[in-house]
Design an enzyme around this catalytic site. Structure first.
Site, short mmCIF file in Angstrom:
data_model
loop_
_atom_site.label_atom_id
_atom_site.label_comp_id
_atom_site.label_asym_id
_atom_site.label_seq_id
_atom_site.Cartn_x
_atom_site.Cartn_y
_atom_site.Cartn_z
N ARG A 21 6.37 57.32 10.32
CA ARG A 21 6.07 56.06 9.03
C ARG A 21 5.36 56.69 8.53
NH1 ARG A 21 0.07 55.65 11.78
NH2 ARG A 21 0.26 53.60 10.44
N SER A 23 2.91 56.39 5.64
CA SER A 23 1.78 56.44 5.42
C SER A 23 1.79 58.03 4.81
CB SER A 23 0.26 56.87 6.67
OG SER A 23 0.75 57.12 7.40
N LYS A 93 -1.83 62.23 19.76
CA LYS A 93 -2.83 61.55 19.81
C LYS A 93 -2.86 59.94 19.94
CE LYS A 93 -5.62 60.77 15.67
NZ LYS A 93 -6.03 60.10 15.76
N ASP A 94 -1.79 59.90 18.95
CA ASP A 94 -1.35 58.19 18.66
C ASP A 94 -0.40 57.28 20.24
OD1 ASP A 94 -3.27 57.63 17.19
OD2 ASP A 94 -0.98 57.91 15.12
N THR A 137 -16.18 53.54 11.03
CA THR A 137 -15.38 53.84 12.47
C THR A 137 -14.92 52.70 13.68
OG1 THR A 137 -14.69 55.66 14.49
CG2 THR A 137 -17.56 55.44 14.12
N SER A 139 -13.39 53.39 16.85
CA SER A 139 -13.45 54.34 17.97
C SER A 139 -14.21 54.39 18.68
CB SER A 139 -12.91 55.80 17.45
OG SER A 139 -12.74 56.72 18.80
N ARG A 141 -14.85 56.40 20.99
CA ARG A 141 -14.93 57.24 21.82
C ARG A 141 -15.94 58.02 20.48
NH1 ARG A 141 -13.68 62.10 19.69
NH2 ARG A 141 -11.60 60.70 18.62
N ARG A 142 -15.25 57.77 19.52
CA ARG A 142 -16.05 58.59 18.30
C ARG A 142 -17.64 57.95 18.16
NH1 ARG A 142 -11.33 58.91 14.17
NH2 ARG A 142 -10.92 60.98 13.99
N ARG A 159 -9.88 50.12 8.84
CA ARG A 159 -8.37 50.19 9.08
C ARG A 159 -7.99 50.86 8.19
NH1 ARG A 159 -4.97 47.45 13.26
NH2 ARG A 159 -3.97 48.93 12.82
N GLY A 160 -6.69 51.26 7.70
CA GLY A 160 -5.80 52.11 6.56
C GLY A 160 -5.52 53.31 7.10
N ASN A 161 -4.89 53.90 5.66
CA ASN A 161 -4.52 55.27 4.99
C ASN A 161 -6.23 55.71 5.06
OD1 ASN A 161 -4.68 54.98 2.46
ND2 ASN A 161 -2.96 54.36 2.59
N VAL A 162 -5.89 57.49 5.00
CA VAL A 162 -7.15 57.86 4.71
C VAL A 162 -7.93 57.76 3.57
CG1 VAL A 162 -7.63 60.26 4.20
CG2 VAL A 162 -6.47 59.80 6.89
N ARG A 165 -9.61 54.44 3.24
CA ARG A 165 -10.80 54.34 3.39
C ARG A 165 -11.97 55.18 3.02
NH1 ARG A 165 -10.14 55.58 9.99
NH2 ARG A 165 -7.51 54.37 10.49
N CYS A 253 -3.50 56.06 24.97
CA CYS A 253 -4.10 56.98 24.08
C CYS A 253 -5.13 55.79 23.26
CB CYS A 253 -2.70 56.82 22.54
SG CYS A 253 -1.94 55.26 22.53
#
Length: 262
Positions: A21, A23, A93-94, A137, A139, A141-142, A159-162, A165, A253
């Site tokens: 990808r 990113s 994890k993806d 977040t 998620s 799970r989180r 959403r979005g890259n680090v 965020r 996932c």
């Protein structure tokens, strides 16, 4: 590989095309793999090909919707199956536990920190967030694990890259973010306060912090190169056990499951 079988000696190293990808984090991971392969296979010149995935294009789709399994890997796997790339570099994890026929994970390099972290503007921890504070977040799970610790908090999917965020955090859209420690470490981000969650409080996603190097099944020459250059026995055993656990539960996932093999 793009050279004939048996041509992967130091005198005639294979030309390898890595799919990734685009990113900043994905490219940092791909460049690490590229450098490692060049180091371990003298004379090799691995190339990186950027592939735009559905997850990159569809920023409005909720990742926890149940319809997004493989959203960050599908197009990369199609390129791999077609032979246009030789290997794919994924955040493990993806990667769905059920891979397409004809593909396999050949190597899992040494794992980064698998923990989730709380990222804040002012450097305080989870217990110091005011009642009703918004945590960024989406998620399940989180959210489930943090809500068990702080049921008063609210959550907003971001959403979005680090970088994007963190920008939203600094703009005050949320009071805190939950991110993976591995991503922050791989990007070298040090200018913002973050606090790792103890594993006794928040378990990571299966495979979090690990990379998965995916190839076509039966490409034995490349598999041997990757295992020799990249595979880390302890990380591989732990991450594969976590993925087997997730698969046994019937999940992919996107399933809200935390697990860490030790």
């Amino acid at each position: 590989m793009t050279t004939p079988a048996g041509a992967d000696s130091p005198r005639n190293p294979p030309r390898l095309v890595l799919g990734s990808r685009g990113s900043a984090l994905a490219l940092a991971q791909a460049r690490w793999v590229q450098a490692r392969l060049a180091e371990k296979e003298p004379g090799a010149k691995p190339e990186i090909r950027i592939i735009r995935t559905e997850g990159d294009r569809s920023q409005s789709v909720p990742l926890a919707s149940g319809t997004t399994i493989g959203i960050f890997v599908r197009e990369i796997e199609e390129e791999l199956l077609s032979g246009r790339i030789d290997l794919a570099v994924h955040s493990l994890k993806d990667l769905p536990t059920a891979q397409p026929a004809g593909l396999e994970v050949a190597a899992i390099p040494a794992r980064e920190d698998p923990r989730d972290v709380l990222v804040l503007r002012d450097g305080k921890g989870l217990d110091d967030l005011p009642p009703g504070a918004v945590v960024g977040t989406g998620s399940p799970r989180r959210i489930g694990q943090i809500r068990a610790l702080r049921p008063d908090l609210r959550f907003e999917a971001i959403r979005g890259n680090v970088d994007s965020r963190i920008r939203k955090l600094r703009e005050g859209r949320v009071a805190a973010l939950v991110l993976a420690a591995a991503g922050l470490n791989r990007l070298g981000i040090r200018d913002i306060a973050f606090h790792p969650f103890p594993l006794e409080r928040v378990l990571p996603a299966p495979g979090q912090g690990a990379l998965g190097i995916e190839i076509r099944s039966g490409d034995g020459d490349l598999a041997r190169i990757l295992r020799r250059a990249l595979d880390h026995a302890h990380s591989s055993a732990a991450a594969r056990a976590e993925r087997a656990f997730l698969k046994a539960l019937g999940g992919g996932c996107q399933m809200p499951v935390g697990a860490l093999g030790t």
